[in-house]
Design a protein around this motif. Structure first.
Motif, PDB file in Angstrom:
ATOM      1  N   LEU A 224      35.834  36.608  46.481  1.00 47.31           N
ATOM      2  CA  LEU A 224      35.546  38.022  47.165  1.00 47.31           C
ATOM      3  C   LEU A 224      33.927  38.389  47.155  1.00 47.31           C
ATOM      4  CD1 LEU A 224      38.579  39.912  45.434  1.00 47.31           C
ATOM      5  CD2 LEU A 224      38.594  38.419  47.395  1.00 47.31           C
ATOM      6  N   ALA A 498      37.957  37.118  53.085  1.00 44.22           N
ATOM      7  CA  ALA A 498      37.541  38.400  52.007  1.00 44.22           C
ATOM      8  C   ALA A 498      36.138  38.718  52.519  1.00 44.22           C
ATOM      9  CB  ALA A 498      37.340  38.040  50.578  1.00 44.22           C
ATOM     10  N   GLN A 502      35.952  39.269  56.851  1.00 39.18           N
ATOM     11  CA  GLN A 502      37.265  38.709  56.689  1.00 39.18           C
ATOM     12  C   GLN A 502      38.001  38.780  58.019  1.00 39.18           C
ATOM     13  OE1 GLN A 502      39.596  40.830  53.396  1.00 39.18           O
ATOM     14  NE2 GLN A 502      41.111  41.537  54.945  1.00 39.18           N
TER      15      GLN A 502
END
Length: 764
Positions: A224, A498, A502
């Protein structure tokens, strides 16, 4: 139970073409249901054996038609299939009395999930870091506890010299649950020893089924945060054992005594051509070839565990190791000397790279059992990991269901040149994959682009073409070797799931650079031209792979959002319609993605954004039928990528019945038929100035022109459209390609032409 004669029974065939009997195997895959059947309730479905006996089965809706009726249904049941045997089952679409209130998973008052397959039991708690708590196995003597020591069952990741463990689950969901199987999903973050959460997320799905102590695991790690270099990722079962047995091709090849002071023992695949076995610290016992098997450890407390990783050598490096801390599956093994290197492209790496939004997904099986099971039991279970059985309907059921658009079955008798060409294309691509060693955890499923080390990123939608070819009768090779590996690769490497980008997609990698890993070296993600999502939705509808569904929805949602935002700028006068995009590709592939998504998951925002694109096309289509503005390229207005444009409009018209769109298709096809047509040889030009032509132009434009004829109200007047479409198509259908890009560009629209040829013949 009764059968309604107006609704057909569907024949399902399960074939085991191996020499290993498969006992109590979970068979689970999707089946399309035509819209005209109006099946709305899975409770009406029931499965029967060839003799008519009721077969316990579980059904889950995966996709719906716009009217709410079922479009794709996941069928799950347990069956025994002997070696080299084909079994027949019948699916009844209008039965009664087939429902059950039995569930493998249940939720306790505490919120814990309790699992009992009849052979394996465990609980799942959000507060517990172990995936399996209170693990127990049913034996002939009764239930026994499977004790582990000094830790929990789960994955660990190494970043530099720091080890991160999976933290407590932030969310636990039951994706599917019934009498035959349960699928449980855990999501959370990797944490340091002090409990500090990292930017590395885990998504772990475990599947268990009735009367089995095997667990199928789909394990994803996702980054992430900013780009990161991993040193390893392992799934650890902390058990005490002194020996590890290694099986290859269903036979025991070695048994190793794992002395605690000598490192780890087992098997390591560090290249696609050879593997190490024995003491992995020394890596001195090396065997040429590809390892295909599993490893078994027998614990000191009287139970055993066998484990296998799917695509063990194709997605090297991989390992199965018994060491001081227990039995580990090296999903990204620290014992590797290769890591993410792609040596054929002179790309040498000493770690595993994860850019923001990238993932690594691995599928493996854990089989808990008693020591020394019956001779055929281990191969029977472990082969379920590498080559699961499928329940397949007749090919014409898929082709005529409408769920995959206009499609016809493979027909060597009617179209020998075309069918032979596509088979040669597939063989050439597989030969290229093997000769160029296009394997590795980061690369498998993709194809090289301009040179070794640059990558195609599955252009023009490998999963889409793979699923069409598979389900029109091309055979499982199109699924096992093409569609599935490409889908998994796209989810992990090409889709950005992410961060600020994203929902974007990394396009093909034009450049070669030994310091980068390819696939994403061009930099940022994009949407529009050279981005695809249609095939991933189709793969999900057949496979029931929820990871594919989730990734495809992330991309489709972002695509719909950006399309609507851009359309609003046009509507407000901030951007002229003629400059909404820079090329016709962006409009065509965007609309195709939106309609491809809508045809599996009919979300209104997909259709709304597609309708906005239709409005733009209507505005930019001139009186001659050609598209102006950004559609113009290479001297021909809106022609070069004619089939992406028309194919998306056909999907829109079939979903909505919008007469404006039908008329637009006919006008465009008439224009495409005239502009750029060169006769002789009977082909469409690729570049206006050069008046050259190539197979891709004919295969792109022939279906577009053919659809205009098919939807025309004046077929006698428009007969020339059909004549030119057939002439251009048949002139090109024998040409082949050894590249994934050439294969998919040449055939993703060509199969529509075959379907139209069949339809027109039936009309005549």
């Amino acid at each position: 139970m009764r059968v309604n004669d107006r609704i057909p029974r569907i024949k399902l065939t399960v074939t085991n073409d191996s020499s290993i009997t498969r006992n109590k195997e979970l068979i689970s895959n999707g089946l399309p249901l035509p819209q005209h059947l109006r099946v709305r309730d899975t409770a009406k479905l029931a499965l029967f054996s060839e003799s008519g006996a009721y077969v316990p089965a579980q059904f889950q809706a995966l996709s719906w038609w716009p009217d709410g009726s079922l479009k794709w249904v996941l069928i799950s049941f347990v069956a025994d299939v002997s070696a080299d045997e084909t079994r027949i089952f019948w699916l009844d679409l209008n039965s009664s009395g087939s429902t059950t209130d039995q569930f493998i998973a249940s939720v306790a008052k505490s919120g814990d999930i309790c699992v009992d397959t009849g052979k394996l039991g465990f609980s799942v708690s959000r507060s517990c870091r172990s995936l399996f708590d209170d693990l127990k196995l049913k034996t002939e003597a009764g239930w026994i506890r499977l004790d582990t020591y000094n830790g929990f069952i789960g994955s660990k990741v190494t970043v530099d010299s720091q080890q991160l463990d999976i933290g407590s689950a932030k969310e636990i969901m039951i994706d599917d649950n019934g009498s035959e199987r349960a699928v449980i999903c855990f999501t959370g973050y990797y944490e340091s020893s002090s409990g500090q959460a990292s930017n590395l997320m885990y998504i772990i799905r475990i599947t268990v089924h009735r009367d089995s102590s095997a667990v199928r695991v789909l394990h994803t790690i996702r980054n992430l945060g900013s780009a990161i270099e991993l040193k390893g990722l392992e799934f650890l079962i902390p058990l005490q054992a002194n020996h590890i047995k290694v099986y290859h091709d269903n036979h025991l090849i070695e048994k190793y005594c794992a002395a605690s002071n000598e490192g780890s023992f087992g098997v390591l695949h560090d290249s696609p051509d050879e593997y190490y076995h024995g003491n992995l610290a020394k890596q001195d016992a090396k065997t040429s070839g590809q390892f295909a098997g599993w490893a078994t450890v027998e614990t000191e407390s009287g139970w055993a565990l066998s484990a296998a990783v799917r695509h063990f050598w194709e997605k090297y490096p991989k390992s199965l190791e018994l060491g001081q801390t227990g039995f580990s599956l090296g999903l990204l093994p620290t014992s590797s000397r290769t890591f993410d290197s792609f040596l054929p492209g002179n790309q040498v790496k000493h770690s595993y790279a994860l850019r923001q939004g990238e993932s690594r997904t691995h599928e493996f099986m854990l089989y808990f059992h008693t020591p020394n099971p019956d001779g055929g039991q281990l191969p029977s279970v472990m082969n379920q990991c590498h080559a699961p059985l499928l329940a397949l309907a007749p090919w014409d059921w898929y082709a005529e269901s409408g769920a995959l658009g206009d499609l016809s079955c493979q027909n060597f008798k009617r179209y020998p040149e075309y069918e032979h060409a596509i088979e040669l294309d597939f063989q050439a691509l597989m030969k290229k994959r093997a000769e160029h060693r296009l394997y590795g955890d980061r690369n498998f499923g993709d194809d090289s682009y301009r040179r070794l080390g640059s990558w195609n990123n599955c252009e023009y939608d490998y999963p889409h073409v793979g699923m069409l070819m598979f389900l029109r009768g091309g055979g499982r090779k199109w699924y096992d070797l093409f569609a599935l590996p490409a889908a998994r690769h796209m989810i992990d490497i090409d889709f950005i799931t992410a961060g600020s980008e994203q929902g974007m997609v990394y396009q093909h990698d034009n450049d070669f650079d030994p310091d980068v890993l390819g696939h994403s070296s061009a930099g940022s993600g994009k949407l529009g031209s050279h981005a695809w999502v249609q095939g991933l939705f189709e793969y999900y509808a057949f496979s029931g792979d929820y990871t594919a569904r989730d990734a495809a929805l992330i991309v489709a949602d972002r695509w719909a959002e950006l399309t609507w935002e851009q359309y609003q700028k046009v509507a407000l006068g901030q951007v002229p319609a003629a400059r909404m995009y820079s090329t016709e590709r962006q409009w065509g592939w965007t609309n195709l993605a939106l309609m491809g998504a809508y045809h599996v998951i009919p979300k209104e925002e997909y259709l709304k954004s597609a309708a906005a694109l239709v409005d733009i096309a209507l505005e930019l289509q001139n009186q001659d039928g050609l598209f102006t503005g950004f559609f113009e390229r290479n001297g021909f207005a809106g022609m070069l990528m004619g089939s992406p444009i028309i194919d998306s409009l056909v999907l829109y018209y079939q979903a909505t019945g919008d007469e404006r769109v039908r008329e637009m298709i006919v006008r465009a096809g008439r224009a495409f038929s005239e502009y750029g047509w060169i006769d002789p040889p009977g082909a469409w030009a690729y570049h206006a100035a050069h008046r050259d032509y190539k197979a891709s132009s004919d295969r792109n434009l022939a279906p577009a022109v053919a659809y205009a004829y098919y939807y025309s109200d004046t077929k006698e007047q428009d007969k020339v459209l059909w004549e030119r479409a057939v002439k251009g198509f048949t002139r090109s259908w024998h040409e082949t390609s050894s590249a994934g890009k050439g294969l998919t560009q040449g055939h993703r629209f060509a199969v529509r032409m075959l379907a139209l040829m069949d339809k027109i013949e039936r009309q005549d």
